[in-house]
Write an enzyme that holds these catalytic residues in place. Structure first.
Site, PDB file in Angstrom:
ATOM      1  N   ASP A  13      -7.062  -3.482  -7.003  1.00  0.00           N
ATOM      2  CA  ASP A  13      -7.713  -2.408  -6.558  1.00  0.00           C
ATOM      3  C   ASP A  13      -9.039  -2.102  -7.582  1.00  0.00           C
ATOM      4  O   ASP A  13     -10.344  -1.769  -7.343  1.00  0.00           O
ATOM      5  CB  ASP A  13      -7.125  -1.105  -6.402  1.00  0.00           C
ATOM      6  CG  ASP A  13      -6.079  -1.196  -5.302  1.00  0.00           C
ATOM      7  OD1 ASP A  13      -6.562  -1.783  -4.207  1.00  0.00           O
ATOM      8  OD2 ASP A  13      -4.950  -0.501  -5.405  1.00  0.00           O
ATOM      9  N   GLY A  58      -4.159   8.111  -7.534  1.00  0.00           N
ATOM     10  CA  GLY A  58      -3.866   6.514  -7.648  1.00  0.00           C
ATOM     11  C   GLY A  58      -5.005   5.625  -7.734  1.00  0.00           C
ATOM     12  O   GLY A  58      -5.088   4.666  -8.650  1.00  0.00           O
ATOM     13  N   THR A  83       0.758  -1.224   0.073  1.00  0.00           N
ATOM     14  CA  THR A  83       0.010  -0.108  -0.099  1.00  0.00           C
ATOM     15  C   THR A  83       0.864   0.986  -0.044  1.00  0.00           C
ATOM     16  O   THR A  83       2.250   1.103  -0.147  1.00  0.00           O
ATOM     17  CB  THR A  83      -1.023  -0.036   0.983  1.00  0.00           C
ATOM     18  OG1 THR A  83      -1.827   0.753   0.997  1.00  0.00           O
ATOM     19  CG2 THR A  83      -0.285  -0.092   2.598  1.00  0.00           C
ATOM     20  N   GLY A  90     -17.488   2.807  -0.067  1.00  0.00           N
ATOM     21  CA  GLY A  90     -16.111   2.163  -0.718  1.00  0.00           C
ATOM     22  C   GLY A  90     -15.679   0.923   0.281  1.00  0.00           C
ATOM     23  O   GLY A  90     -14.538   0.386  -0.184  1.00  0.00           O
ATOM     24  N   LYS A 108       3.301   1.398  -4.122  1.00  0.00           N
ATOM     25  CA  LYS A 108       2.537   0.766  -5.122  1.00  0.00           C
ATOM     26  C   LYS A 108       3.358   0.956  -6.348  1.00  0.00           C
ATOM     27  O   LYS A 108       3.308   0.102  -7.342  1.00  0.00           O
ATOM     28  CB  LYS A 108       1.095   1.106  -5.260  1.00  0.00           C
ATOM     29  CG  LYS A 108       0.368   0.665  -4.121  1.00  0.00           C
ATOM     30  CD  LYS A 108      -0.850   1.263  -4.420  1.00  0.00           C
ATOM     31  CE  LYS A 108      -2.067   0.816  -3.260  1.00  0.00           C
ATOM     32  NZ  LYS A 108      -3.430   0.845  -3.625  1.00  0.00           N
ATOM     33  N   ASN A 167      -0.479  -3.814  -5.894  1.00  0.00           N
ATOM     34  CA  ASN A 167      -0.989  -3.790  -4.780  1.00  0.00           C
ATOM     35  C   ASN A 167      -1.043  -5.274  -4.182  1.00  0.00           C
ATOM     36  O   ASN A 167      -1.116  -5.262  -3.110  1.00  0.00           O
ATOM     37  CB  ASN A 167      -2.607  -3.225  -4.681  1.00  0.00           C
ATOM     38  CG  ASN A 167      -3.422  -4.009  -4.961  1.00  0.00           C
ATOM     39  OD1 ASN A 167      -3.273  -4.940  -5.952  1.00  0.00           O
ATOM     40  ND2 ASN A 167      -4.634  -4.018  -4.093  1.00  0.00           N
TER      41      ASN A 167
HETATM   42  P1  NAP Z   1      -4.405  10.573  -4.372  1.00  0.00           P
HETATM   43  O1  NAP Z   1      -3.513   9.646  -5.340  1.00  0.00           O
HETATM   44  O2  NAP Z   1      -3.684  11.376  -3.210  1.00  0.00           O
HETATM   45  O3  NAP Z   1      -5.401  11.311  -5.187  1.00  0.00           O
HETATM   46  C1  NAP Z   1      -6.249  12.328  -4.409  1.00  0.00           C
HETATM   47  C2  NAP Z   1      -7.461  12.954  -5.356  1.00  0.00           C
HETATM   48  O4  NAP Z   1      -8.125  13.537  -4.769  1.00  0.00           O
HETATM   49  C3  NAP Z   1      -6.520  13.800  -6.524  1.00  0.00           C
HETATM   50  O5  NAP Z   1      -7.479  13.524  -7.774  1.00  0.00           O
HETATM   51  C4  NAP Z   1      -6.788  15.197  -6.154  1.00  0.00           C
HETATM   52  O6  NAP Z   1      -6.915  16.043  -6.950  1.00  0.00           O
HETATM   53  C5  NAP Z   1      -8.348  14.915  -5.119  1.00  0.00           C
HETATM   54  N1  NAP Z   1      -8.288  15.867  -4.140  1.00  0.00           N
HETATM   55  C6  NAP Z   1      -7.824  16.023  -2.922  1.00  0.00           C
HETATM   56  N2  NAP Z   1      -8.445  17.072  -2.326  1.00  0.00           N
HETATM   57  C7  NAP Z   1      -9.014  17.890  -2.952  1.00  0.00           C
HETATM   58  C8  NAP Z   1      -9.908  18.825  -3.000  1.00  0.00           C
HETATM   59  N3  NAP Z   1     -10.048  19.723  -1.726  1.00  0.00           N
HETATM   60  N4  NAP Z   1     -10.531  19.062  -3.783  1.00  0.00           N
HETATM   61  C9  NAP Z   1     -10.659  18.719  -5.119  1.00  0.00           C
HETATM   62  N5  NAP Z   1     -10.002  17.511  -5.415  1.00  0.00           N
HETATM   63  C10 NAP Z   1      -9.253  17.057  -4.284  1.00  0.00           C
HETATM   64  O7  NAP Z   1      -5.274   9.833  -3.164  1.00  0.00           O
HETATM   65  P2  NAP Z   1      -5.794   7.971  -3.707  1.00  0.00           P
HETATM   66  O8  NAP Z   1      -4.879   7.090  -3.293  1.00  0.00           O
HETATM   67  O9  NAP Z   1      -6.245   8.020  -5.109  1.00  0.00           O
HETATM   68  O10 NAP Z   1      -7.077   8.127  -2.922  1.00  0.00           O
HETATM   69  C11 NAP Z   1      -8.247   8.905  -2.549  1.00  0.00           C
HETATM   70  C12 NAP Z   1      -9.294   8.425  -1.802  1.00  0.00           C
HETATM   71  O11 NAP Z   1      -9.792   7.155  -2.274  1.00  0.00           O
HETATM   72  C13 NAP Z   1      -9.093   8.539  -0.394  1.00  0.00           C
HETATM   73  O12 NAP Z   1     -10.084   9.103   0.494  1.00  0.00           O
HETATM   74  C14 NAP Z   1      -8.649   7.101  -0.213  1.00  0.00           C
HETATM   75  O13 NAP Z   1      -9.090   6.597   1.366  1.00  0.00           O
HETATM   76  C15 NAP Z   1      -9.714   6.328  -0.897  1.00  0.00           C
HETATM   77  N6  NAP Z   1      -9.319   5.127  -1.263  1.00  0.00           N
HETATM   78  C16 NAP Z   1     -10.054   4.145  -0.924  1.00  0.00           C
HETATM   79  C17 NAP Z   1      -9.784   2.590  -1.365  1.00  0.00           C
HETATM   80  C18 NAP Z   1     -10.796   1.593  -1.062  1.00  0.00           C
HETATM   81  O14 NAP Z   1     -10.538   0.431  -0.892  1.00  0.00           O
HETATM   82  N7  NAP Z   1     -12.049   1.759  -0.813  1.00  0.00           N
HETATM   83  C19 NAP Z   1      -8.835   2.301  -1.915  1.00  0.00           C
HETATM   84  C20 NAP Z   1      -7.835   3.558  -2.472  1.00  0.00           C
HETATM   85  C21 NAP Z   1      -8.437   4.689  -2.001  1.00  0.00           C
HETATM   86  P3  NAP Z   1      -5.598  16.965  -7.353  1.00  0.00           P
HETATM   87  O15 NAP Z   1      -4.906  15.926  -8.515  1.00  0.00           O
HETATM   88  O16 NAP Z   1      -5.928  18.291  -7.978  1.00  0.00           O
HETATM   89  O17 NAP Z   1      -4.740  17.087  -6.157  1.00  0.00           O
END
Ligand code: NAP
Length: 297
Positions: A110, A138, A70, A250, A74, A95
């Site tokens: 994922d 991601g 994680t 989720g 990754k 992953n």
């Molecule tokens: P990440 O790679 O850091 O990407 C975050 C995304 O959120 C980017 O597109 C970012 O936009 C956007 N963002 C963050 N703050 C924002 C704001 N204030 N306004 C608008 N957009 C915003 O994170 P990730 O790994 O993809 O994870 C994202 C979410 O998915 C997290 O909450 C995580 O817990 C959840 N998740 C859940 C699972 C599951 O198994 N259910 C698996 C993976 C992730 P920018 O590019 O503009 O910064």
């Protein structure tokens, strides 16, 4: 429940990440091994970036059966493996590692875990559907790749940083009808869509009250899905429920990415229902089900 014990034949599995203390994977996977009577144990190791290479060497030395990987490893783990499955290579992230007779093979479960959860919990057939994805991080990459395999009519990816959405769409355009663009297109895109998926962290604790879209843009024909599971019901899902949308939370993605990993490692069908129960218990939510009222199987 089958008999379960640890001995000199026990095969070790683990998740590595930084941080790792919050991971629900050990509880979920150990329950799955116990339920299926497989002689295996699953640990969580806090591995910092500078320790990743040694951790993979240790996996080989100990003959571990597999690992989950994680944040933040990754991408960085890829060059340390012997082989990377085609879909993980396309997504650019691993992953799940399978140790197949000493060869370490990287997979990404994922996106496929997400799609299995969405289909099973909402009953949706994604073929021919118009899908809007919020976010291009991601999480979004694996989802878009896996959604392409369901033959949707189109996938529109939008992000606060529009260039990242455009780049993701370009990277995935070989696999399906994916377009990227800025948030200004959102109201029209949502009006035309069948499915809206939030992959941004907007709405995740401690910002539970925030939604990435205006509630007025939602309509009752939509399936609204949020990959956030903390909280289980985000502000977006609450708004969507009020609008009469079908909603999907989720937690199922977390369960099903683990279920696929379990199946790749053992060749045995994952006991998805007990994995749900284990995770809900660990979150202090025993007795609740998936958001959206699906069966979780
Ligand atoms: P990440 O790679 O850091 O990407 C975050 C995304 O959120 C980017 O597109 C970012 O936009 C956007 N963002 C963050 N703050 C924002 C704001 N204030 N306004 C608008 N957009 C915003 O994170 P990730 O790994 O993809 O994870 C994202 C979410 O998915 C997290 O909450 C995580 O817990 C959840 N998740 C859940 C699972 C599951 O198994 N259910 C698996 C993976 C992730 P920018 O590019 O503009 O910064």
């Amino acid at each position: 429940m089958a008999q379960w014990h640890l001995d000199s034949q026990t095969v070790l599995y683990a998740v590595i990440g930084d941080p790792i203390v919050q991971s629900k994977s050990p509880v979920m996977m150990n329950r799955a091994f116990r339920d299926t009577g497989i002689n295996a144990a699953y640990a969580a190791f806090h591995v910092r970036p500078e320790g990743l290479q040694a951790a993979i060497a240790g996996m080989r030395a100990f003959g571990m059966g597999g690992m989950n990987v994680t944040i933040p490893h990754k991408q960085a783990v890829i060059p340390l493996l012997d082989e990377v499955d085609q879909s993980a290579a396309a997504i650019g992230a691993v992953n799940t590692i399978v140790n197949r007779n000493g060869r370490l093979i990287g997979y990404n479960t994922d996106g496929i875990g997400y799609v299995r959860s969405l289909k099973e919990e909402t009953g949706i057939d994604l073929s021919g559907k118009r899908i809007v994805i919020l976010g291009a991080g991601g999480g979004a990459r694996g989802l878009v790749y896996a959604l392409c395999r369901e033959r949707p009519a189109r996938i529109f990816v939008t992000n606060r940083t529009a260039e990242k959405a455009e780049q993701l769409a370009q990277d995935m355009s070989a696999f399906g009808p994916v377009e990227g663009g800025g948030m200004e297109h959102l109201p029209r895109r949502i009006a035309e869509a069948d499915v809206l998926i939030n992959t941004t962290s907007v709405g995740m604790a401690p910002q539970e009250g925030m939604s990435p879209v205006d509630a007025g843009w939602l309509h009752s024909g939509l399936v609204v899905s949020d990959i956030i599971y903390n909280p289980m019901e985000t502000a977006l899902l609450r708004d969507a429920k009020e609008k009469g949308c079908t909603v999907h939370g989720g937690l199922g993605m977390l369960i099903h990415q683990g279920a696929y990993a379990f199946e790749y490692w053992t060749g045995v069908a994952a006991p998805v229902q007990v994995m749900w129960e284990a995770v809900l218990e660990a979150m202090g939510l025993a007795g609740s089900g998936p958001v959206g009222g699906g069966t979780g199987r």
